[in-house]
Enzyme design. Structure first.
Site, PDB file in Angstrom:
ATOM      1  N   LYS A  13      -8.822  -1.678  -2.812  1.00  0.00           N
ATOM      2  CA  LYS A  13      -9.451  -1.558  -4.137  1.00  0.00           C
ATOM      3  C   LYS A  13      -8.786  -2.489  -5.148  1.00  0.00           C
ATOM      4  CE  LYS A  13      -8.654   2.910  -4.656  1.00  0.00           C
ATOM      5  NZ  LYS A  13      -7.941   3.257  -3.415  1.00  0.00           N
ATOM      6  N   ARG A  88     -10.823  10.386  -8.932  1.00  0.00           N
ATOM      7  CA  ARG A  88     -10.445  10.759  -7.572  1.00  0.00           C
ATOM      8  C   ARG A  88     -10.846  12.196  -7.262  1.00  0.00           C
ATOM      9  NH1 ARG A  88      -5.884   6.783  -7.229  1.00  0.00           N
ATOM     10  NH2 ARG A  88      -5.050   6.777  -5.130  1.00  0.00           N
ATOM     11  N   ARG A 123       2.241  -3.386   3.444  1.00  0.00           N
ATOM     12  CA  ARG A 123       2.001  -3.745   2.041  1.00  0.00           C
ATOM     13  C   ARG A 123       3.316  -4.007   1.309  1.00  0.00           C
ATOM     14  NH1 ARG A 123      -2.103  -0.532  -1.750  1.00  0.00           N
ATOM     15  NH2 ARG A 123      -0.833   1.309  -1.329  1.00  0.00           N
ATOM     16  N   ARG A 156       6.211   0.123  -1.696  1.00  0.00           N
ATOM     17  CA  ARG A 156       6.000   1.323  -2.509  1.00  0.00           C
ATOM     18  C   ARG A 156       6.524   2.545  -1.773  1.00  0.00           C
ATOM     19  NH1 ARG A 156      -0.136   1.287  -4.706  1.00  0.00           N
ATOM     20  NH2 ARG A 156       0.140   3.499  -4.284  1.00  0.00           N
ATOM     21  N   ARG A 167      -1.714  11.232   1.849  1.00  0.00           N
ATOM     22  CA  ARG A 167      -2.651  10.589   0.906  1.00  0.00           C
ATOM     23  C   ARG A 167      -4.036  10.451   1.544  1.00  0.00           C
ATOM     24  NH1 ARG A 167       0.164   5.247  -0.863  1.00  0.00           N
ATOM     25  NH2 ARG A 167      -1.438   5.141  -2.474  1.00  0.00           N
TER      26      ARG A 167
HETATM   27  P1  AMP Z   1      -2.839   4.371  -6.298  1.00  0.00           P
HETATM   28  O1  AMP Z   1      -2.000   3.202  -6.694  1.00  0.00           O
HETATM   29  O2  AMP Z   1      -4.222   4.297  -6.874  1.00  0.00           O
HETATM   30  O3  AMP Z   1      -2.857   4.605  -4.807  1.00  0.00           O
HETATM   31  O4  AMP Z   1      -2.159   5.672  -6.972  1.00  0.00           O
HETATM   32  C1  AMP Z   1      -0.838   6.055  -6.644  1.00  0.00           C
HETATM   33  C2  AMP Z   1      -0.650   7.534  -6.918  1.00  0.00           C
HETATM   34  O5  AMP Z   1      -0.871   7.815  -8.319  1.00  0.00           O
HETATM   35  C3  AMP Z   1      -1.619   8.462  -6.194  1.00  0.00           C
HETATM   36  O6  AMP Z   1      -1.194   8.755  -4.868  1.00  0.00           O
HETATM   37  C4  AMP Z   1      -1.605   9.690  -7.090  1.00  0.00           C
HETATM   38  O7  AMP Z   1      -0.428  10.455  -6.901  1.00  0.00           O
HETATM   39  C5  AMP Z   1      -1.532   9.071  -8.468  1.00  0.00           C
HETATM   40  N1  AMP Z   1      -2.900   8.817  -9.012  1.00  0.00           N
HETATM   41  C6  AMP Z   1      -3.467   7.609  -9.278  1.00  0.00           C
HETATM   42  N2  AMP Z   1      -4.718   7.756  -9.748  1.00  0.00           N
HETATM   43  C7  AMP Z   1      -4.959   9.096  -9.768  1.00  0.00           C
HETATM   44  C8  AMP Z   1      -6.076   9.899 -10.130  1.00  0.00           C
HETATM   45  N3  AMP Z   1      -7.229   9.348 -10.559  1.00  0.00           N
HETATM   46  N4  AMP Z   1      -5.963  11.249 -10.020  1.00  0.00           N
HETATM   47  C9  AMP Z   1      -4.805  11.823  -9.607  1.00  0.00           C
HETATM   48  N5  AMP Z   1      -3.722  11.130  -9.225  1.00  0.00           N
HETATM   49  C10 AMP Z   1      -3.786   9.778  -9.312  1.00  0.00           C
END
Ligand code: AMP
Length: 212
Positions: A13, A88, A123, A156, A167
């Site tokens: 994404k 999400r 990654r 990360r 996840r």
């Molecule tokens: P990402 O970089 O989008 O994979 O986000 C990393 C982490 O941030 C996720 O695993 C969640 O813990 C948190 N996070 C990011 N976006 C959201 C969201 N829309 N709702 C809830 N948690 C989020």
């Protein structure tokens, strides 16, 4: 255009959003990036969010909805935006609707769980500017520093294998139902995300009706 990118963690994404952002001249808003920045800066919200992100769990809806409400009110979002990683959950999608945001397209990047696990183990990210690389598929020029800003690349913490599994579970249980939510609104477009980055970008632009 107001666009959402849906997809499992590691589906690409962020990478695709960066390409489309550049092509359309609109900002990408990544709740994950905003949360990581808050954790780095040690804000109260960051400290609260860390408990969830480190376990691969979702940060509570009210926190991320607040983040998005504030960010979408910034002037640079007036000409359109891309949301990467939000919504999400169904309540997050409903909150976006309640803000009166009209969406043009919701792109779902389709990638198998197997490919996701391989991608996330390789990654590497730049903590300084947020750029993302992959040791095999999208390496930086020297493999250890960022091509864009020269900072050291890191892994990360939530890309650790056991966190990736949780996840993915959260994605299938909580986020995937959003495909149905947006399908019913007639704005869902599924894009094959398993191929090379540039092929997925071409498919994405074509799904948006934009010339590559
Ligand atoms: P990402 O970089 O989008 O994979 O986000 C990393 C982490 O941030 C996720 O695993 C969640 O813990 C948190 N996070 C990011 N976006 C959201 C969201 N829309 N709702 C809830 N948690 C989020």
């Amino acid at each position: 255009m107001n666009i959402i990118f849906l997809g499992a963690p590691g589906a690409g994404k962020g990478t695709q959003a960066a390409c489309v952002s550049e092509r359309l001249g609109i900002p990408t808003i990544s709740t994950g990036a905003i949360i990581r920045e808050a954790i780095r800066s040690g804000t109260r919200m960051g400290e609260e969010a860390r408990k969830y992100t480190e376990q691969g769990a979702l940060v509570p809806d009210d926190v991320v909805i607040g983040i998005i409400r504030e960010r979408l009110a910034e002037p640079d979002c007036r000409g359109g935006f891309i949301l990467d990683g939000f919504p999400r959950t169904v309540p997050q999608a409903e909150a976006l609707d309640a803000m009166g945001i009209a969406l043009d397209a919701v792109l779902s990047l389709e990638v198998s769980d197997e490919a996701i696990v391989e991608r996330m183990s390789g990654r590497r990210v730049c903590d300084a500017c947020g750029a993302s690389y992959h040791v095999k598929y999208l390496p930086s020029r020297d493999g250890v520093t960022c091509d864009k800003c020269g900072a050291a690349l890191t892994t990360r913490r939530d890309d650790a294998p056991e966190v990736v599994q949780s996840r993915l579970r959260v994605y299938h249980e909580t986020t995937e139902p959003l495909k149905n939510y947006y399908e019913q609104k007639g704005i869902l477009r599924c894009v094959e995300g398993q191929e090379k980055v540039e092929d997925t970008t071409a498919l994405t632009l074509s799904a948006l009706g934009v010339k590559a």
